[in-house]
Motif scaffolding. Structure first.
Motif, PDB file in Angstrom:
ATOM      1  N   HIS A   1      23.097   9.945  21.541  1.00  0.00           N
ATOM      2  CA  HIS A   1      23.901   8.826  21.530  1.00  0.00           C
ATOM      3  C   HIS A   1      24.564   8.449  20.120  1.00  0.00           C
ATOM      4  CE1 HIS A   1      23.230   7.487  25.941  1.00  0.00           C
ATOM      5  NE2 HIS A   1      22.060   8.569  25.542  1.00  0.00           N
ATOM      6  N   LEU A   2      23.727   8.505  19.130  1.00  0.00           N
ATOM      7  CA  LEU A   2      24.347   7.950  17.831  1.00  0.00           C
ATOM      8  C   LEU A   2      25.437   8.832  17.402  1.00  0.00           C
ATOM      9  CD1 LEU A   2      21.980   7.064  14.723  1.00  0.00           C
ATOM     10  CD2 LEU A   2      24.112   8.459  14.551  1.00  0.00           C
ATOM     11  N   VAL A   3      25.409  10.153  17.636  1.00  0.00           N
ATOM     12  CA  VAL A   3      26.406  10.977  17.130  1.00  0.00           C
ATOM     13  C   VAL A   3      27.499  10.983  18.149  1.00  0.00           C
ATOM     14  CG1 VAL A   3      27.349  13.320  16.203  1.00  0.00           C
ATOM     15  CG2 VAL A   3      25.061  12.225  15.725  1.00  0.00           C
ATOM     16  N   ASP A   4      28.272   9.969  18.321  1.00  0.00           N
ATOM     17  CA  ASP A   4      29.487   9.855  19.277  1.00  0.00           C
ATOM     18  C   ASP A   4      30.769  10.221  18.717  1.00  0.00           C
ATOM     19  OD1 ASP A   4      29.858   7.385  17.964  1.00  0.00           O
ATOM     20  OD2 ASP A   4      29.385   6.119  20.011  1.00  0.00           O
ATOM     21  N   GLU A   5      31.888   9.851  19.234  1.00  0.00           N
ATOM     22  CA  GLU A   5      33.284   9.923  18.945  1.00  0.00           C
ATOM     23  C   GLU A   5      33.436   9.148  17.702  1.00  0.00           C
ATOM     24  OE1 GLU A   5      33.469  10.609  23.296  1.00  0.00           O
ATOM     25  OE2 GLU A   5      32.409   9.538  22.153  1.00  0.00           O
ATOM     26  N   LYS A   6      33.015   7.885  17.702  1.00  0.00           N
ATOM     27  CA  LYS A   6      33.309   7.072  16.739  1.00  0.00           C
ATOM     28  C   LYS A   6      32.589   7.487  15.279  1.00  0.00           C
ATOM     29  CE  LYS A   6      34.560   2.979  19.594  1.00  0.00           C
ATOM     30  NZ  LYS A   6      34.067   1.568  19.776  1.00  0.00           N
ATOM     31  N   ALA A   7      31.304   8.002  15.575  1.00  0.00           N
ATOM     32  CA  ALA A   7      30.613   8.638  14.372  1.00  0.00           C
ATOM     33  C   ALA A   7      31.307   9.776  13.892  1.00  0.00           C
ATOM     34  CB  ALA A   7      29.313   8.896  14.984  1.00  0.00           C
ATOM     35  N   ILE A   8      31.758  10.492  14.761  1.00  0.00           N
ATOM     36  CA  ILE A   8      32.600  11.773  14.050  1.00  0.00           C
ATOM     37  C   ILE A   8      33.745  11.411  13.147  1.00  0.00           C
ATOM     38  CG2 ILE A   8      33.925  13.694  15.136  1.00  0.00           C
ATOM     39  CD1 ILE A   8      30.890  14.259  15.076  1.00  0.00           C
ATOM     40  N   VAL A   9      34.374  10.239  13.923  1.00  0.00           N
ATOM     41  CA  VAL A   9      35.855   9.903  13.253  1.00  0.00           C
ATOM     42  C   VAL A   9      35.290   9.262  11.838  1.00  0.00           C
ATOM     43  CG1 VAL A   9      37.513   8.169  13.081  1.00  0.00           C
ATOM     44  CG2 VAL A   9      37.360   9.652  15.135  1.00  0.00           C
ATOM     45  N   ASN A  10      34.237   8.501  11.808  1.00  0.00           N
ATOM     46  CA  ASN A  10      33.792   7.794  10.487  1.00  0.00           C
ATOM     47  C   ASN A  10      33.560   8.972   9.614  1.00  0.00           C
ATOM     48  OD1 ASN A  10      34.106   5.030  11.642  1.00  0.00           O
ATOM     49  ND2 ASN A  10      32.095   4.919  12.128  1.00  0.00           N
ATOM     50  N   ALA A  11      32.803   9.977   9.978  1.00  0.00           N
ATOM     51  CA  ALA A  11      32.457  11.190   9.094  1.00  0.00           C
ATOM     52  C   ALA A  11      33.729  11.603   8.359  1.00  0.00           C
ATOM     53  CB  ALA A  11      31.513  12.364   9.730  1.00  0.00           C
ATOM     54  N   CYS A  12      34.836  11.827   9.402  1.00  0.00           N
ATOM     55  CA  CYS A  12      35.978  12.464   8.821  1.00  0.00           C
ATOM     56  C   CYS A  12      36.629  11.474   7.808  1.00  0.00           C
ATOM     57  CB  CYS A  12      36.962  12.706  10.052  1.00  0.00           C
ATOM     58  SG  CYS A  12      36.237  13.776  11.257  1.00  0.00           S
ATOM     59  N   VAL A  13      36.706  10.328   8.089  1.00  0.00           N
ATOM     60  CA  VAL A  13      37.298   9.132   7.352  1.00  0.00           C
ATOM     61  C   VAL A  13      36.502   9.054   5.992  1.00  0.00           C
ATOM     62  CG1 VAL A  13      37.693   6.762   6.995  1.00  0.00           C
ATOM     63  CG2 VAL A  13      38.292   7.836   8.993  1.00  0.00           C
ATOM     64  N   ALA A  14      35.232   9.129   5.873  1.00  0.00           N
ATOM     65  CA  ALA A  14      34.413   9.430   4.705  1.00  0.00           C
ATOM     66  C   ALA A  14      34.734  10.377   3.824  1.00  0.00           C
ATOM     67  CB  ALA A  14      32.804   9.002   4.876  1.00  0.00           C
ATOM     68  N   LEU A  15      34.884  11.456   4.727  1.00  0.00           N
ATOM     69  CA  LEU A  15      35.246  12.846   3.654  1.00  0.00           C
ATOM     70  C   LEU A  15      36.712  12.924   3.117  1.00  0.00           C
ATOM     71  CD1 LEU A  15      34.563  15.928   3.476  1.00  0.00           C
ATOM     72  CD2 LEU A  15      36.009  16.204   5.435  1.00  0.00           C
ATOM     73  N   LEU A  16      37.430  12.186   3.655  1.00  0.00           N
ATOM     74  CA  LEU A  16      38.868  12.150   3.240  1.00  0.00           C
ATOM     75  C   LEU A  16      39.193  11.136   2.174  1.00  0.00           C
ATOM     76  CD1 LEU A  16      40.702  12.447   6.827  1.00  0.00           C
ATOM     77  CD2 LEU A  16      40.841  14.103   5.133  1.00  0.00           C
ATOM     78  N   ALA A  17      38.344  10.011   2.323  1.00  0.00           N
ATOM     79  CA  ALA A  17      38.449   8.649   1.501  1.00  0.00           C
ATOM     80  C   ALA A  17      37.576   9.226  -0.035  1.00  0.00           C
ATOM     81  CB  ALA A  17      37.749   7.631   2.015  1.00  0.00           C
ATOM     82  N   THR A  18      36.821  10.085   0.026  1.00  0.00           N
ATOM     83  CA  THR A  18      36.165  10.683  -0.885  1.00  0.00           C
ATOM     84  C   THR A  18      36.598  11.956  -1.419  1.00  0.00           C
ATOM     85  OG1 THR A  18      34.389  11.452   0.169  1.00  0.00           O
ATOM     86  CG2 THR A  18      34.089   9.239  -0.360  1.00  0.00           C
ATOM     87  N   GLY A  19      37.671  12.492  -0.894  1.00  0.00           N
ATOM     88  CA  GLY A  19      38.219  13.710  -1.566  1.00  0.00           C
ATOM     89  C   GLY A  19      36.981  14.938  -1.361  1.00  0.00           C
ATOM     90  N   GLY A  20      36.369  14.785  -0.058  1.00  0.00           N
ATOM     91  CA  GLY A  20      34.926  15.741  -0.123  1.00  0.00           C
ATOM     92  C   GLY A  20      35.231  17.238   0.412  1.00  0.00           C
ATOM     93  N   SER A  21      34.365  18.027   0.543  1.00  0.00           N
ATOM     94  CA  SER A  21      34.375  19.386   0.627  1.00  0.00           C
ATOM     95  C   SER A  21      35.113  19.703   2.009  1.00  0.00           C
ATOM     96  CB  SER A  21      32.908  20.172   0.774  1.00  0.00           C
ATOM     97  OG  SER A  21      33.151  21.485   1.270  1.00  0.00           O
ATOM     98  N   THR A  22      36.039  20.857   1.493  1.00  0.00           N
ATOM     99  CA  THR A  22      36.697  21.431   2.799  1.00  0.00           C
ATOM    100  C   THR A  22      35.877  22.220   3.546  1.00  0.00           C
ATOM    101  OG1 THR A  22      37.274  23.314   0.992  1.00  0.00           O
ATOM    102  CG2 THR A  22      38.884  21.685   1.346  1.00  0.00           C
ATOM    103  N   ASN A  23      34.723  22.598   3.377  1.00  0.00           N
ATOM    104  CA  ASN A  23      33.788  23.338   4.240  1.00  0.00           C
ATOM    105  C   ASN A  23      33.583  22.447   5.383  1.00  0.00           C
ATOM    106  OD1 ASN A  23      33.162  25.901   3.290  1.00  0.00           O
ATOM    107  ND2 ASN A  23      31.458  24.891   1.669  1.00  0.00           N
ATOM    108  N   HIS A  24      33.944  21.151   5.360  1.00  0.00           N
ATOM    109  CA  HIS A  24      33.626  20.244   6.599  1.00  0.00           C
ATOM    110  C   HIS A  24      34.565  20.248   7.539  1.00  0.00           C
ATOM    111  CE1 HIS A  24      29.736  18.602   5.562  1.00  0.00           C
ATOM    112  NE2 HIS A  24      30.042  18.355   4.411  1.00  0.00           N
ATOM    113  N   THR A  25      35.911  21.004   6.863  1.00  0.00           N
ATOM    114  CA  THR A  25      36.849  21.354   8.118  1.00  0.00           C
ATOM    115  C   THR A  25      36.282  22.085   9.271  1.00  0.00           C
ATOM    116  OG1 THR A  25      38.061  23.005   6.825  1.00  0.00           O
ATOM    117  CG2 THR A  25      38.747  20.663   6.535  1.00  0.00           C
ATOM    118  N   MET A  26      35.140  23.021   8.811  1.00  0.00           N
ATOM    119  CA  MET A  26      34.539  23.880   9.797  1.00  0.00           C
ATOM    120  C   MET A  26      33.237  22.976  10.327  1.00  0.00           C
ATOM    121  SD  MET A  26      35.162  27.528   8.408  1.00  0.00           S
ATOM    122  CE  MET A  26      34.596  27.052   6.700  1.00  0.00           C
TER     123      MET A  26
END
Length: 631
Positions: free
Chosen positions: A288-313
């Motif tokens: 229940h915790l890992v839902d669509e909003k949590a996934i989008v939050n993870a994407c936003v955090a990755l992008l806002a911090t210039g994180g690893s391209t591995n996470h595109t997979m």
């Protein structure tokens, strides 16, 4: 403490979230049905036959044995990626015993359920072992599932940090979506030799201007103690995403190992895990915790911090494990809207400890929430509301009895050269682009690439192995020319999709000499991608008949990170008529260092764009194949 007022969500974040939710409706509903069926049946341990249960507590010491026998207390599984070769995982050596004690004090029980593999990409760079790295993620997921499969547990704790390890643990945990799950970080090592200086010495070594002894000394000063490497690669990106998804305690992510704060946060994680079980009164199933909003939050955090391209997979694969379909187009659209707020090496000179000193995750979450880039209305292991992660963790007391209190975090950056507010970013976008054209679809990370280097049109030089490229560089065959290095047959089905970091120092030398250079590959470059434009994860890959197999030396190739173009300047008919050249290694060649044991993975692995996984997401249920709710 009162909950902060909620701003309106950014329209792009809202639109992407909505379309992910609509696209995933059938598979997410089926996933939740399976999860809720398991929750409704209660703890599986209570349904074990006597012989099964006796096996489960035979070796346990008191009070665990009597507690398991009575069935009155929640039992927590501990799954760990500990080994003492990986600096990031060495701090986990004594953590299971610490967690067991804190869990017992909180009214629960705990058992070490299993270990999972943990390999170091830093050690295996350029070696045969690197060709197992990406495959290890799914093996870790399977190992996690084996650890949890005994039906003895009411919750789980995951101990992992690096690269493929955290995504694998989470994918495995999501297959037990009914179990509350808390991730326990280990923290980064203290700052050593500045990352920029390390990169400078690497480049000098590539040019032959310093020797191995000088290079080894620089590397040893950079990687010098227990803890995560301090640059912002996949390991620290993992940790950031776990916190912003609500799977860490607030502000737990980047406390250094061996400190009283780190120890107290670990104890607090054990206590909190008991609280979020059904018996603890705040049931928080990970599914229940890992839902669509949590996934989008993870994407936003990755992008806002210039994180690893591995996470595109990895994020695509994690989402699929929760019945959610995330695409590269979602990431691309978010990247165009989410501002870049950090400069952490390789996207700047600072390291992760400098980021913490500037305000760290509490300020990052605060400013992203304030400007509507993150969903606040989400479950976390600390309760509902991501605002909880705007707080800073502080010690309460001293010694082994010290606890944690959370205080209001900073509302402004303490170093705007490292961390910026969302209304004064380093760049207006997240620095991740999707490229497409006749060479396929690819990912490019631009946050570390200067604007003047983001568009390259140059003749191709084609290599079927990174060693061939490095040999050409050493022999001077790349000197004095603009080029696009096409390094192919490096995709998942070809050889496991290794990271190709060994290319970067040489390419950096060429760029510094004034040459226009780029790299195009169906392999990976990861979070340590540097200043040279790199079109990576090209799909379809060469080994599966992708267009890279038809590129020849001298073809004019364009990598345009501004307009999203990956193109070869040839007439369509001519390019399509060409025969493929080169090839991936045969199974008999892809042997040694254990690679032959993974040949089956090569045969079934999915594409980079769909997560490069050997684990197939379950299809949406139909009348002929309804949701299975057997537990």
């Amino acid at each position: 403490m009162s909950t902060p007022s909620k701003p309106g969500i950014h329209p792009v974040v809202a639109e992407v979230t909505d379309r992910i939710t609509r696209r995933s409706a059938a598979t997410r509903t089926a996933y939740l049905a399976r999860t809720d069926a398991a929750i409704d049946k209660g703890t599986a341990r209570g349904r074990l036959a006597c012989a099964n249960l006796a096996h489960g507590f035979a070796a346990a010491e008191e009070p665990v044995k009597s507690g398991l026998r009575s069935g009155r207390k929640p039992n927590v599984a501990i799954v760990s990626a500990y080994n003492d070769m990986l600096s990031a995982h060495q701090p986990f050596r004594d953590v299971p015993e610490v967690l067991k004690k804190s869990i017992i004090r909180a009214g629960g029980l705990a058992q070490f359920a299993g270990g999972v593999p943990a390999m170091c990409d830093g050690i295996t760079q350029g070696r045969a072992g690197m060709e197992l790295s990406l495959f290890s993620r799914d093996l870790i997921a399977m190992s996690t599932a084996v650890a949890l499969s005994h039906d003895m547990f009411d919750a789980a704790m995951m101990l992992g940090v690096c690269d493929k390890i955290v995504p694998g643990l989470l994918i495995g945990a999501l297959s037990f979506g009914h179990l509350p799950t808390v991730f326990v970080p280990a923290g980064p090592m203290p700052s050593g030799l500045p990352n920029a200086e390390k990169a400078r010495v690497r480049q000098l070594y590539a040019e032959g201007k310093v020797g191995r002894e000088e290079l080894l000394e620089a590397e040893s000063q950079s990687y010098h103690s227990a803890g995560t490497c301090t640059f912002y690669g996949t390991a620290n990106s993992n940790q950031m995403l776990m916190e912003v998804m609500g799977l860490h305690l607030p502000d737990a992510t980047f406390a250094n190992p061996g400190t009283p704060l780190r120890a107290a946060l670990t104890r607090a994680a054990g206590e909190r895990t008991v609280a979020i079980t059904a018996a603890g009164g705040e049931p928080t199933p990970v599914g229940h915790l890992v839902d669509e909003k949590a996934i989008v939050n993870a994407c936003v955090a990755l992008l806002a911090t210039g994180g690893s391209t591995n996470h595109t997979m990895h994020l695509v694969a994690i989402a699929a494990a929760a019945g959610i379909t995330l695409t590269w187009d979602d990431l691309s659209d978010l990247s165009a809207a989410v501002p870049l707020l950090t400069r952490i090496y390789p996207n700047g000179s600072a390291d992760i400890n400098h980021f913490v000193a500037a305000g760290g995750t509490p300020f990052l979450v605060h400013t992203l929430l304030k400007h509507g880039y993150l969903h606040d209305d989400v479950l976390t292991v600390s309760g509902r509301g991501l605002w909880r992660h705007t707080r800073e963790a502080r010690l309460d007391g001293a010694g082994e009895q010290a606890g944690i209190v959370w205080e209001e975090g900073p509302k402004s950056s303490l170093d705007t050269d490292v961390l910026r507010p969302a209304d004064d970013p380093f760049a207006p976008d997240g620095g991740l682009r999707m490229l497409s054209g006749r060479l396929g679809r690819a990912v490019v990370k631009t946050s570390a690439v200067k604007p003047e280097h983001r568009v390259v049109t140059a003749p191709a030089m084609v290599f079927d192995d990174q060693a061939d490229f490095l040999a050409a560089f050493a022999e001077g065959r790349l000197d004095g020319r603009d080029l696009v290095a096409v390094v192919r047959y490096q995709g998942p089905a070809a050889n496991g999709m290794p990271e190709l970091h060994k290319l970067m120092p040489a390419l950096g030398v060429l760029q510094d000499r004034g040459q226009r250079v780029a790299v195009v590959t169906d392999g990976r470059m990861s979070g340590a991608s540097g200043k040279v434009p790199a079109a990576i994860h090209v799909t379809p890959e060469a080994a599966l008949g992708g267009p890279l197999a038809r590129v020849r030396d001298g073809d004019l190739v364009t990598v345009d990170a501004g307009t999203g173009v990956l193109e070869v300047e040839l007439a369509d008919a001519e390019f399509e008529r060409r025969e493929a050249t080169g090839r991936a290694p045969h199974d008999v060649e892809w042997a040694g260092t254990g690679r032959e044991l993974f040949s089956g993975f090569r045969a079934i692995v999915g594409t980079a764009e769909t997560g490069a996984s050997v684990i197939r997401p379950l299809p949406a249920p139909t009348e002929e194949a309804p949701v299975v709710q057997h537990v």
